[in-house]
Design a protein around this motif. Sequence first.
Motif, mmCIF file in Angstrom:
data_model
loop_
_atom_site.group_PDB
_atom_site.id
_atom_site.type_symbol
_atom_site.label_atom_id
_atom_site.label_comp_id
_atom_site.label_asym_id
_atom_site.label_seq_id
_atom_site.Cartn_x
_atom_site.Cartn_y
_atom_site.Cartn_z
ATOM 1 N N GLY A 1 29.272 -42.987 -13.121
ATOM 2 C CA GLY A 1 28.368 -41.918 -12.741
ATOM 3 C C GLY A 1 27.565 -41.426 -13.929
ATOM 4 O O GLY A 1 27.443 -42.118 -14.945
ATOM 5 N N TYR A 2 27.033 -40.223 -13.837
ATOM 6 C CA TYR A 2 26.208 -39.672 -14.906
ATOM 7 C C TYR A 2 26.253 -38.146 -14.828
ATOM 8 O O TYR A 2 26.592 -37.565 -13.800
ATOM 9 C CB TYR A 2 24.764 -40.169 -14.803
ATOM 10 N N ALA A 3 25.928 -37.543 -15.943
ATOM 11 C CA ALA A 3 25.907 -36.080 -16.015
ATOM 12 C C ALA A 3 24.619 -35.561 -15.370
ATOM 13 O O ALA A 3 23.552 -36.149 -15.527
ATOM 14 C CB ALA A 3 26.011 -35.607 -17.457
ATOM 15 N N GLU A 4 24.746 -34.476 -14.643
ATOM 16 C CA GLU A 4 23.618 -33.836 -13.981
ATOM 17 C C GLU A 4 23.704 -32.337 -14.250
ATOM 18 O O GLU A 4 24.715 -31.845 -14.754
ATOM 19 C CB GLU A 4 23.645 -34.139 -12.482
ATOM 20 N N ALA A 5 22.653 -31.608 -13.935
ATOM 21 C CA ALA A 5 22.649 -30.166 -14.232
ATOM 22 C C ALA A 5 21.845 -29.418 -13.184
ATOM 23 O O ALA A 5 20.879 -29.946 -12.613
ATOM 24 C CB ALA A 5 22.080 -29.897 -15.622
ATOM 25 N N ASN B 1 26.549 -24.997 -15.640
ATOM 26 C CA ASN B 1 25.751 -25.666 -14.610
ATOM 27 C C ASN B 1 25.679 -27.178 -14.800
ATOM 28 O O ASN B 1 24.971 -27.864 -14.075
ATOM 29 C CB ASN B 1 24.338 -25.085 -14.582
ATOM 30 N N ILE B 2 26.382 -27.709 -15.794
ATOM 31 C CA ILE B 2 26.428 -29.156 -15.993
ATOM 32 C C ILE B 2 27.596 -29.726 -15.195
ATOM 33 O O ILE B 2 28.710 -29.217 -15.264
ATOM 34 C CB ILE B 2 26.582 -29.501 -17.489
ATOM 35 N N PHE B 3 27.335 -30.759 -14.432
ATOM 36 C CA PHE B 3 28.377 -31.385 -13.631
ATOM 37 C C PHE B 3 28.196 -32.900 -13.669
ATOM 38 O O PHE B 3 27.213 -33.422 -14.225
ATOM 39 C CB PHE B 3 28.355 -30.861 -12.191
ATOM 40 N N VAL B 4 29.135 -33.616 -13.090
ATOM 41 C CA VAL B 4 29.108 -35.077 -13.085
ATOM 42 C C VAL B 4 28.901 -35.546 -11.655
ATOM 43 O O VAL B 4 29.577 -35.084 -10.731
ATOM 44 C CB VAL B 4 30.409 -35.660 -13.667
ATOM 45 N N ASN C 1 25.279 -34.257 -21.833
ATOM 46 C CA ASN C 1 23.853 -34.033 -21.673
ATOM 47 C C ASN C 1 23.412 -34.636 -20.342
ATOM 48 O O ASN C 1 23.891 -35.718 -19.961
ATOM 49 C CB ASN C 1 23.061 -34.671 -22.814
ATOM 50 N N PRO C 2 22.529 -33.977 -19.615
ATOM 51 C CA PRO C 2 22.075 -34.520 -18.337
ATOM 52 C C PRO C 2 21.544 -35.936 -18.491
ATOM 53 O O PRO C 2 20.793 -36.251 -19.410
ATOM 54 C CB PRO C 2 20.979 -33.543 -17.911
ATOM 55 N N GLY C 3 21.974 -36.820 -17.578
ATOM 56 C CA GLY C 3 21.567 -38.215 -17.622
ATOM 57 C C GLY C 3 22.517 -39.116 -18.376
ATOM 58 O O GLY C 3 22.374 -40.344 -18.348
#
Length: 329
Positions: A36-40, A239-242, A315-317
């Motif tokens: 997956g990847y980090a999103e925000a 607010n950062i999630f995976v 970091n997002p992405g």
Amino acid sequence: MSRQLGLLLGILIPCVIGAGVWWWARDVSAPTAWHGYAEADYVKVGPTQQGLLTELNVARGAEVSVGTPLFVQDETADRAARDQAARQLQQACDQLANLEAAGKPTEIDQAEANLADARATVERTKIDLDRAESLIKNGAVTVQTLDQRRSDYQSATARVAAMQAALAQTRAPMGRKGEIEAQRAAVDAAKAALEMTEWRLAQRRVTSPVAARVADVLARPGETMAAGAPVVSLLPPGNIFVRFFVPEADLARMHRGDTVGLACDGCRGDIHAVISFVSPQAEYTPPVIYSEESRAKLVYLVEARPAPEQAVLFNPGQPIAVVPLARAP
């Protein structure tokens, strides 16, 4: 020749079988991992009303706390409206005070003096009436004179009542009850108008609603911003999630509230996250997810949120590997 071939096959077959068993055992024992990847979730801050952007107080990448100034709009018109509302409120308060006020001190003094004179007249006419009533018995005064004394006394008594009413009227508020109530309503309306203009003026100076990092600045001084148009994009740590995808075979293992482990290049190994969302609909593997077996197949979107102190590590992405852990009680 056939003997050599048989010997070679006798060597190769066990090797192939052994390699297959080793590969199968490695594949079975290998822990399940999803990619997956980090999103925000960004907090995009904009003005509540249209206006010219005059100041920008932050830059991209800056750390801000709650209440940190972000940007300012032109406030000339709102300041003038606030001053006008303040003067209208003062005028309404003055008019109310005038309606609620009594007569002038000199007018009250005059009314009190008139009442005292009327009371003195009552006393004098009462004495004259008593004297006439005592003299009429022996004929010293006529009936006509007695009637005149009685009339003078009654007139003086009535004048005292009139002077008392005049004094009470002078001491009472100048306005009628209805006029005073109407003016009080006007004062309340003027106060509300002042509060509205003060709020509009305060909205021209926008501050940060959360502690966050400035992810982006979307406008510059000199631009006219519409109401609600974002000027600054903020990224709070929480607010950062995976976001990751699991195949249908693993979907039964996904529950909201479960704990998963997170891994990435250069990350420490004790990062955990709690599953906050499991998609009820399937989709094809997104092209941005590259795995060792990247192929078109149905997967389900899952989101997990790490603790704020751990979320700042991503970091997002950023690509993230997700592994299952014990289910939360």
